[in-house]
Motif scaffolding. Structure first.
Motif, PDB file in Angstrom:
ATOM      1  N   TYR A 150      16.852  19.041  -4.606  1.00  0.00           N
ATOM      2  CA  TYR A 150      18.040  18.816  -3.787  1.00  0.00           C
ATOM      3  C   TYR A 150      18.263  19.943  -2.774  1.00  0.00           C
ATOM      4  CZ  TYR A 150      19.285  14.661  -6.300  1.00  0.00           C
ATOM      5  OH  TYR A 150      19.262  13.391  -6.808  1.00  0.00           O
ATOM      6  N   LEU A 151      17.523  21.019  -2.883  1.00  0.00           N
ATOM      7  CA  LEU A 151      17.580  22.099  -1.890  1.00  0.00           C
ATOM      8  C   LEU A 151      16.704  21.781  -0.684  1.00  0.00           C
ATOM      9  CD1 LEU A 151      17.115  25.142  -4.305  1.00  0.00           C
ATOM     10  CD2 LEU A 151      19.269  24.333  -3.312  1.00  0.00           C
ATOM     11  N   CYS A 152      15.863  20.777  -0.806  1.00  0.00           N
ATOM     12  CA  CYS A 152      14.800  20.525   0.166  1.00  0.00           C
ATOM     13  C   CYS A 152      15.210  19.523   1.234  1.00  0.00           C
ATOM     14  CB  CYS A 152      13.548  20.043  -0.556  1.00  0.00           C
ATOM     15  SG  CYS A 152      12.890  21.281  -1.671  1.00  0.00           S
ATOM     16  N   HIS A 153      16.000  19.986   2.168  1.00  0.00           N
ATOM     17  CA  HIS A 153      16.410  19.143   3.289  1.00  0.00           C
ATOM     18  C   HIS A 153      15.440  19.362   4.451  1.00  0.00           C
ATOM     19  CE1 HIS A 153      20.141  18.210   1.246  1.00  0.00           C
ATOM     20  NE2 HIS A 153      20.221  19.496   0.937  1.00  0.00           N
ATOM     21  N   SER A 154      15.201  18.307   5.201  1.00  0.00           N
ATOM     22  CA  SER A 154      14.161  18.379   6.238  1.00  0.00           C
ATOM     23  C   SER A 154      14.612  19.065   7.521  1.00  0.00           C
ATOM     24  CB  SER A 154      13.633  16.976   6.543  1.00  0.00           C
ATOM     25  OG  SER A 154      14.699  16.120   6.907  1.00  0.00           O
ATOM     26  N   HIS A 155      15.722  19.778   7.492  1.00  0.00           N
ATOM     27  CA  HIS A 155      16.144  20.528   8.675  1.00  0.00           C
ATOM     28  C   HIS A 155      15.383  21.846   8.814  1.00  0.00           C
ATOM     29  CE1 HIS A 155      18.825  21.689   5.360  1.00  0.00           C
ATOM     30  NE2 HIS A 155      18.471  22.886   5.755  1.00  0.00           N
ATOM     31  N   ASN A 156      14.682  22.289   7.754  1.00  0.00           N
ATOM     32  CA  ASN A 156      13.967  23.569   7.794  1.00  0.00           C
ATOM     33  C   ASN A 156      13.022  23.613   6.590  1.00  0.00           C
ATOM     34  OD1 ASN A 156      13.111  26.219   7.982  1.00  0.00           O
ATOM     35  ND2 ASN A 156      15.152  27.119   7.818  1.00  0.00           N
ATOM     36  N   ILE A 157      11.893  22.921   6.711  1.00  0.00           N
ATOM     37  CA  ILE A 157      10.975  22.806   5.572  1.00  0.00           C
ATOM     38  C   ILE A 157       9.550  22.626   6.088  1.00  0.00           C
ATOM     39  CG2 ILE A 157      11.142  20.290   5.339  1.00  0.00           C
ATOM     40  CD1 ILE A 157      11.355  20.788   2.259  1.00  0.00           C
ATOM     41  N   SER A 158       8.597  23.144   5.326  1.00  0.00           N
ATOM     42  CA  SER A 158       7.191  22.943   5.700  1.00  0.00           C
ATOM     43  C   SER A 158       6.403  22.496   4.478  1.00  0.00           C
ATOM     44  CB  SER A 158       6.589  24.216   6.295  1.00  0.00           C
ATOM     45  OG  SER A 158       6.656  25.292   5.379  1.00  0.00           O
ATOM     46  N   TYR A 159       5.489  21.588   4.712  1.00  0.00           N
ATOM     47  CA  TYR A 159       4.622  21.025   3.672  1.00  0.00           C
ATOM     48  C   TYR A 159       3.170  21.225   4.060  1.00  0.00           C
ATOM     49  CZ  TYR A 159       8.249  18.161   1.389  1.00  0.00           C
ATOM     50  OH  TYR A 159       9.335  17.725   0.693  1.00  0.00           O
ATOM     51  N   PRO A 160       2.287  21.334   3.082  1.00  0.00           N
ATOM     52  CA  PRO A 160       0.863  21.293   3.390  1.00  0.00           C
ATOM     53  C   PRO A 160       0.529  19.895   3.934  1.00  0.00           C
ATOM     54  CG  PRO A 160       1.229  21.981   1.097  1.00  0.00           C
ATOM     55  CD  PRO A 160       2.536  21.531   1.650  1.00  0.00           C
ATOM     56  N   THR A 161      -0.175  19.835   5.042  1.00  0.00           N
ATOM     57  CA  THR A 161      -0.511  18.563   5.678  1.00  0.00           C
ATOM     58  C   THR A 161      -1.256  17.630   4.727  1.00  0.00           C
ATOM     59  OG1 THR A 161      -0.634  19.682   7.806  1.00  0.00           O
ATOM     60  CG2 THR A 161      -1.672  17.520   7.666  1.00  0.00           C
ATOM     61  N   LYS A 162      -2.169  18.187   3.969  1.00  0.00           N
ATOM     62  CA  LYS A 162      -2.966  17.383   3.035  1.00  0.00           C
ATOM     63  C   LYS A 162      -2.069  16.672   2.021  1.00  0.00           C
ATOM     64  CE  LYS A 162      -6.926  19.125   1.564  1.00  0.00           C
ATOM     65  NZ  LYS A 162      -7.898  19.937   0.767  1.00  0.00           N
ATOM     66  N   ALA A 163      -1.076  17.367   1.508  1.00  0.00           N
ATOM     67  CA  ALA A 163      -0.156  16.779   0.531  1.00  0.00           C
ATOM     68  C   ALA A 163       0.699  15.687   1.167  1.00  0.00           C
ATOM     69  CB  ALA A 163       0.732  17.852  -0.086  1.00  0.00           C
ATOM     70  N   LEU A 164       1.165  15.923   2.398  1.00  0.00           N
ATOM     71  CA  LEU A 164       1.968  14.908   3.084  1.00  0.00           C
ATOM     72  C   LEU A 164       1.171  13.622   3.263  1.00  0.00           C
ATOM     73  CD1 LEU A 164       3.993  16.734   5.881  1.00  0.00           C
ATOM     74  CD2 LEU A 164       4.864  15.550   3.881  1.00  0.00           C
ATOM     75  N   ARG A 165      -0.100  13.764   3.608  1.00  0.00           N
ATOM     76  CA  ARG A 165      -0.950  12.575   3.767  1.00  0.00           C
ATOM     77  C   ARG A 165      -1.143  11.863   2.433  1.00  0.00           C
ATOM     78  NH1 ARG A 165      -4.717  15.624   7.874  1.00  0.00           N
ATOM     79  NH2 ARG A 165      -3.714  14.962   9.806  1.00  0.00           N
ATOM     80  N   LEU A 166      -1.365  12.625   1.389  1.00  0.00           N
ATOM     81  CA  LEU A 166      -1.550  12.052   0.058  1.00  0.00           C
ATOM     82  C   LEU A 166      -0.301  11.271  -0.386  1.00  0.00           C
ATOM     83  CD1 LEU A 166      -3.259  11.892  -2.602  1.00  0.00           C
ATOM     84  CD2 LEU A 166      -2.066  13.966  -3.318  1.00  0.00           C
ATOM     85  N   LEU A 167       0.874  11.814  -0.097  1.00  0.00           N
ATOM     86  CA  LEU A 167       2.130  11.190  -0.493  1.00  0.00           C
ATOM     87  C   LEU A 167       2.578  10.076   0.450  1.00  0.00           C
ATOM     88  CD1 LEU A 167       4.023  14.450  -1.496  1.00  0.00           C
ATOM     89  CD2 LEU A 167       3.168  12.675  -3.051  1.00  0.00           C
ATOM     90  N   GLY A 168       1.967   9.967   1.598  1.00  0.00           N
ATOM     91  CA  GLY A 168       2.357   8.941   2.559  1.00  0.00           C
ATOM     92  C   GLY A 168       3.605   9.301   3.352  1.00  0.00           C
ATOM     93  N   GLY A 169       3.986  10.578   3.361  1.00  0.00           N
ATOM     94  CA  GLY A 169       5.147  11.020   4.136  1.00  0.00           C
ATOM     95  C   GLY A 169       6.459  10.518   3.565  1.00  0.00           C
ATOM     96  N   PHE A 170       7.451  10.435   4.435  1.00  0.00           N
ATOM     97  CA  PHE A 170       8.769   9.972   4.028  1.00  0.00           C
ATOM     98  C   PHE A 170       8.725   8.483   3.702  1.00  0.00           C
ATOM     99  CE2 PHE A 170       9.948  13.582   6.858  1.00  0.00           C
ATOM    100  CZ  PHE A 170      10.614  14.341   5.921  1.00  0.00           C
ATOM    101  N   ASP A 171       9.514   8.082   2.717  1.00  0.00           N
ATOM    102  CA  ASP A 171       9.592   6.688   2.314  1.00  0.00           C
ATOM    103  C   ASP A 171      10.628   5.988   3.195  1.00  0.00           C
ATOM    104  OD1 ASP A 171       9.971   4.232   1.036  1.00  0.00           O
ATOM    105  OD2 ASP A 171       9.647   5.099  -0.951  1.00  0.00           O
ATOM    106  N   ALA A 172      10.189   4.994   3.971  1.00  0.00           N
ATOM    107  CA  ALA A 172      11.044   4.320   4.949  1.00  0.00           C
ATOM    108  C   ALA A 172      12.204   3.554   4.322  1.00  0.00           C
ATOM    109  CB  ALA A 172      10.204   3.382   5.812  1.00  0.00           C
ATOM    110  N   LYS A 173      12.131   3.231   3.036  1.00  0.00           N
ATOM    111  CA  LYS A 173      13.222   2.459   2.436  1.00  0.00           C
ATOM    112  C   LYS A 173      14.540   3.241   2.454  1.00  0.00           C
ATOM    113  CE  LYS A 173      12.499   3.727  -2.371  1.00  0.00           C
ATOM    114  NZ  LYS A 173      11.771   3.358  -3.549  1.00  0.00           N
TER     115      LYS A 173
END
Length: 184
Positions: free
Chosen positions: A100-123
């Motif tokens: 719950y601390l992880c708001h996308s106003h100031n966050i960085s992810y490893p690109t490889k992990a973002l691809r694996l997870l499929g990014g944000f869930d559009a639902k």
């Protein structure tokens, strides 16, 4: 190697990206602070920004800005704990407080992990929020860790709350994520 998210209505600290890059790891996301700027303080902030005098120390002394995660004790303890080097003992799968601390106003992810997870869930679009917390939970479920950066901050211009936000739907979706029932 890394993707950093900041909101369009934020002004990043001049070393914000540098701080994120300094802790890069394939297994960690990094989240920084957000300081709200009320509309009545915007002229002062912009004057400091243009003059090159904007600094955390100056802002802290003037009390123009704050971050709710440091104001609320239940979040402050977790945020400050995670900003220390030894965060490996935290059980991310059984306590979502850190997600719950992880708001996308100031966050960085490893690109490889973002691809694996499929990014944000559009639902989450229909719910009006929660997609950033969902992504952090899913990241932790694949073994990722969270690093908090107390020196990486953005100035978030104050704006009205979203008109559409369905907290019940957000809770339902996040509950499904926690129990790993979501399908992508």
């Amino acid at each position: 190697k890394t993707i950093m998210f900041i909101d369009g209505d934020t002004i990043p600290h001049r070393r914000c990206v540098e701080y994120h890059l300094s802790v890069y790891s394939e297994n960690s996301l990094a989240v920084g602070l957000r300081y709200y700027v009320g509309m009545d303080h915007l002229p002062t902030l912009m004057q400091l920004y243009r003059s090159g005098l904007l600094s955390y120390d100056l802002i802290a002394k003037t009390r123009l800005l704050n971050d709710e995660r440091l104001r609320l004790s239940r979040y402050r303890d977790h945020f400050l704990l995670l900003s220390k080097p030894s965060f490996d003992t935290f059980d991310y799968n059984n306590d979502d407080t850190c997600a719950y601390l992880c708001h996308s106003h100031n966050i960085s992810y490893p690109t490889k992990a973002l691809r694996l997870l499929g990014g944000f869930d559009a639902k989450y679009d229909e719910a009006g929020g929660g997609e950033d917390v969902d992504l952090a939970i899913r990241f932790c479920q694949i073994g990722g860790k969270i690093i908090t950066l107390t020196d990486a901050y953005v100035y978030h211009l104050n704006h009205p709350k979203r008109a559409v936000r369905n907290d019940g739907l957000i809770k339902k979706y996040l509950s499904a994520t926690r129990s790993k029932r979501t399908q992508r």
